[in-house]
Scaffold this motif. Structure first.
Motif, PDB file in Angstrom:
ATOM      1  N   SER A  68       1.012  -0.942  -0.102  1.00 33.36           N
ATOM      2  CA  SER A  68      -0.124   0.049  -0.043  1.00 33.36           C
ATOM      3  C   SER A  68       0.731   1.181  -0.131  1.00 33.36           C
ATOM      4  N   GLN A  69       1.821   1.375   0.814  1.00 35.04           N
ATOM      5  CA  GLN A  69       2.827   2.447   0.654  1.00 35.04           C
ATOM      6  C   GLN A  69       3.672   2.738  -0.513  1.00 35.04           C
ATOM      7  N   MET A  70       4.018   1.555  -1.388  1.00 38.16           N
ATOM      8  CA  MET A  70       4.550   1.527  -2.498  1.00 38.16           C
ATOM      9  C   MET A  70       3.717   2.287  -3.450  1.00 38.16           C
ATOM     10  N   ALA A  71       2.642   1.641  -3.574  1.00 39.09           N
ATOM     11  CA  ALA A  71       1.518   2.095  -4.352  1.00 39.09           C
ATOM     12  C   ALA A  71       1.050   3.539  -4.307  1.00 39.09           C
ATOM     13  N   LEU A  72       1.263   3.973  -3.150  1.00 40.61           N
ATOM     14  CA  LEU A  72       0.991   5.571  -2.827  1.00 40.61           C
ATOM     15  C   LEU A  72       2.302   6.443  -2.935  1.00 40.61           C
ATOM     16  N   GLY A  73       3.313   5.760  -3.544  1.00 41.10           N
ATOM     17  CA  GLY A  73       4.449   6.570  -3.702  1.00 41.10           C
ATOM     18  C   GLY A  73       5.639   6.851  -2.625  1.00 41.10           C
ATOM     19  N   ALA A  74       5.558   5.911  -1.765  1.00 36.21           N
ATOM     20  CA  ALA A  74       6.763   6.076  -0.630  1.00 36.21           C
ATOM     21  C   ALA A  74       8.073   5.288  -1.168  1.00 36.21           C
ATOM     22  N   GLN A  75       8.923   5.993  -0.951  1.00 37.65           N
ATOM     23  CA  GLN A  75      10.370   5.709  -1.542  1.00 37.65           C
ATOM     24  C   GLN A  75      10.741   4.612  -0.492  1.00 37.65           C
ATOM     25  N   GLU A  76      10.485   4.668   0.789  1.00 35.59           N
ATOM     26  CA  GLU A  76      11.253   3.963   1.924  1.00 35.59           C
ATOM     27  C   GLU A  76       9.819   3.468   2.682  1.00 35.59           C
ATOM     28  N   PRO A  77       9.916   2.220   3.277  1.00 34.25           N
ATOM     29  CA  PRO A  77       8.794   1.666   3.640  1.00 34.25           C
ATOM     30  C   PRO A  77       8.699   2.141   5.259  1.00 34.25           C
ATOM     31  N   TRP A  78       7.563   2.187   5.787  1.00 34.78           N
ATOM     32  CA  TRP A  78       7.347   2.269   7.439  1.00 34.78           C
ATOM     33  C   TRP A  78       6.681   1.235   7.974  1.00 34.78           C
ATOM     34  N   LEU A  79       7.337   0.449   8.922  1.00 35.70           N
ATOM     35  CA  LEU A  79       6.714  -0.362   9.667  1.00 35.70           C
ATOM     36  C   LEU A  79       6.563   0.112  11.211  1.00 35.70           C
ATOM     37  N   PRO A  80       5.635  -0.478  11.746  1.00 40.98           N
ATOM     38  CA  PRO A  80       5.481  -0.144  13.392  1.00 40.98           C
ATOM     39  C   PRO A  80       6.468  -0.845  14.120  1.00 40.98           C
ATOM     40  N   GLN A  81       7.050  -0.242  15.198  1.00 34.79           N
ATOM     41  CA  GLN A  81       8.132  -0.743  15.757  1.00 34.79           C
ATOM     42  C   GLN A  81       7.813  -2.207  16.225  1.00 34.79           C
ATOM     43  N   ARG A  82       6.670  -2.323  16.602  1.00 33.91           N
ATOM     44  CA  ARG A  82       6.268  -3.718  17.102  1.00 33.91           C
ATOM     45  C   ARG A  82       6.509  -4.955  15.997  1.00 33.91           C
ATOM     46  N   VAL A  83       6.302  -4.567  14.800  1.00 35.44           N
ATOM     47  CA  VAL A  83       6.374  -5.383  13.606  1.00 35.44           C
ATOM     48  C   VAL A  83       7.997  -5.454  13.389  1.00 35.44           C
ATOM     49  N   ARG A  84       8.665  -4.649  13.303  1.00 34.79           N
ATOM     50  CA  ARG A  84      10.069  -4.502  13.351  1.00 34.79           C
ATOM     51  C   ARG A  84      10.916  -5.388  14.498  1.00 34.79           C
ATOM     52  N   ASP A  85      10.211  -5.451  15.671  1.00 31.55           N
ATOM     53  CA  ASP A  85      10.908  -6.173  16.797  1.00 31.55           C
ATOM     54  C   ASP A  85      10.393  -7.673  16.824  1.00 31.55           C
ATOM     55  N   HIS A  86       9.613  -8.063  15.847  1.00 26.94           N
ATOM     56  CA  HIS A  86       8.982  -9.510  15.946  1.00 26.94           C
ATOM     57  C   HIS A  86       9.951 -10.380  15.996  1.00 26.94           C
ATOM     58  N   GLN A  87      10.240 -11.377  16.826  1.00 30.32           N
ATOM     59  CA  GLN A  87      11.319 -12.188  16.785  1.00 30.32           C
ATOM     60  C   GLN A  87      11.074 -13.409  15.959  1.00 30.32           C
ATOM     61  N   LEU A  88      12.013 -13.865  15.202  1.00 31.42           N
ATOM     62  CA  LEU A  88      12.060 -15.172  14.556  1.00 31.42           C
ATOM     63  C   LEU A  88      13.096 -16.059  14.848  1.00 31.42           C
ATOM     64  N   ASP A  89      12.898 -17.166  14.954  1.00 36.96           N
ATOM     65  CA  ASP A  89      13.887 -18.419  15.287  1.00 36.96           C
ATOM     66  C   ASP A  89      14.949 -18.495  14.233  1.00 36.96           C
ATOM     67  N   LEU A  90      16.334 -18.302  14.421  1.00 36.22           N
ATOM     68  CA  LEU A  90      17.211 -18.120  13.472  1.00 36.22           C
ATOM     69  C   LEU A  90      17.384 -19.467  12.732  1.00 36.22           C
ATOM     70  N   LYS A  91      17.141 -20.664  13.530  1.00 35.96           N
ATOM     71  CA  LYS A  91      17.183 -21.854  12.798  1.00 35.96           C
ATOM     72  C   LYS A  91      15.989 -22.346  11.859  1.00 35.96           C
TER      73      LYS A  91
END
Length: 210
Positions: A68-91
């Motif tokens: 949605s951001q890209m379609a609206l012309g954004a050059q860089e994405p914005w993500l909520p901090q909660r999403v950016r901090d979402h943990q994933l298992d390295l394995k």
């Protein structure tokens, strides 16, 4: 620019990492063409021949926000901090990277910067972003068959954006179009089956009641 497959393998499989990583770690891999990079990464689990379970809905939501951001012309994405901090298992991430790298390498052998205006112009990004947003919605539908093909379409478009390859992006749009037909067929068929079962049960109940 280094090949994406090589960068992913080096970053997640060769260098020392914590047992848990977050989405912000992915962002360290690229400073440009970041939308394409994120679409490749986020669609990969569902685009594999044997999709990894549990990723389609949360990653579909994130990709919808990005598209949605890209379609609206954004050059860089914005993500909520909660999403950016979402943990994933390295394995698990390493397993996905290992399975996905051969597919990336096949695309890398075919790709090169061409018809870049499809990837960089506002009109092109509106069309590509809209297609990805639509496919992301499909990925959020908890029905078998509505995840893999849309994810493949997003994966191909994302790779085309990453490589500034308009031809690859057009191929991704074609896959998205096919995915839309398949998903609509599944949904229409599913609703028709539900209506048929309801009518059958109603008729059965009426018959026994009489």
């Amino acid at each position: 620019m280094a090949k994406l497959s090589r960068e992913l393998h080096r970053y997640f499989c060769e260098e020392e990492r914590a047992d848990q990583i977050d989405l912000a770690d992915f962002l360290e891999l690229t400073k440009e063409r970041i939308f394409g990079f994120l679409f490749v990464i986020l669609s990969l689990p569902s685009a594999l021949p044997v999709p990894a379970p549990g990723y389609s809905i949360p990653f579909g939501i994130v990709m919808f926000l990005l598209a949605s951001q890209m379609a609206l012309g954004a050059q860089e994405p914005w993500l909520p901090q909660r999403v950016r901090d979402h943990q994933l298992d390295l394995k698990k991430v390493q397993g996905l990277i290992t399975k996905g790298v051969p597919w990336l390498q096949r695309l890398e052998n075919l790709s090169r910067p061409r018809f870049s205006y499809i990837c960089t112009s506002l009109g092109g990004r509106i069309i590509l972003g809209s297609a990805i947003a639509l496919m992301s919605i499909s990925m959020m539908i908890p029905i078998p068959g509505t995840n893999t093909l849309p994810a493949i379409g997003i994966f191909i478009i994302g790779f085309g954006l990453q490589e500034d390859d308009g031809i690859i992006c057009l191929l991704g749009l074609a896959v998205c179009s096919l995915a839309l037909v398949v998903v609509l067929g599944i949904l229409i068929g599913g609703f028709s089956l539900i209506d048929y079962l309801k009518d059958s049960l109603t008729n059965y109940s009426s018959f026994h009641a009489s």
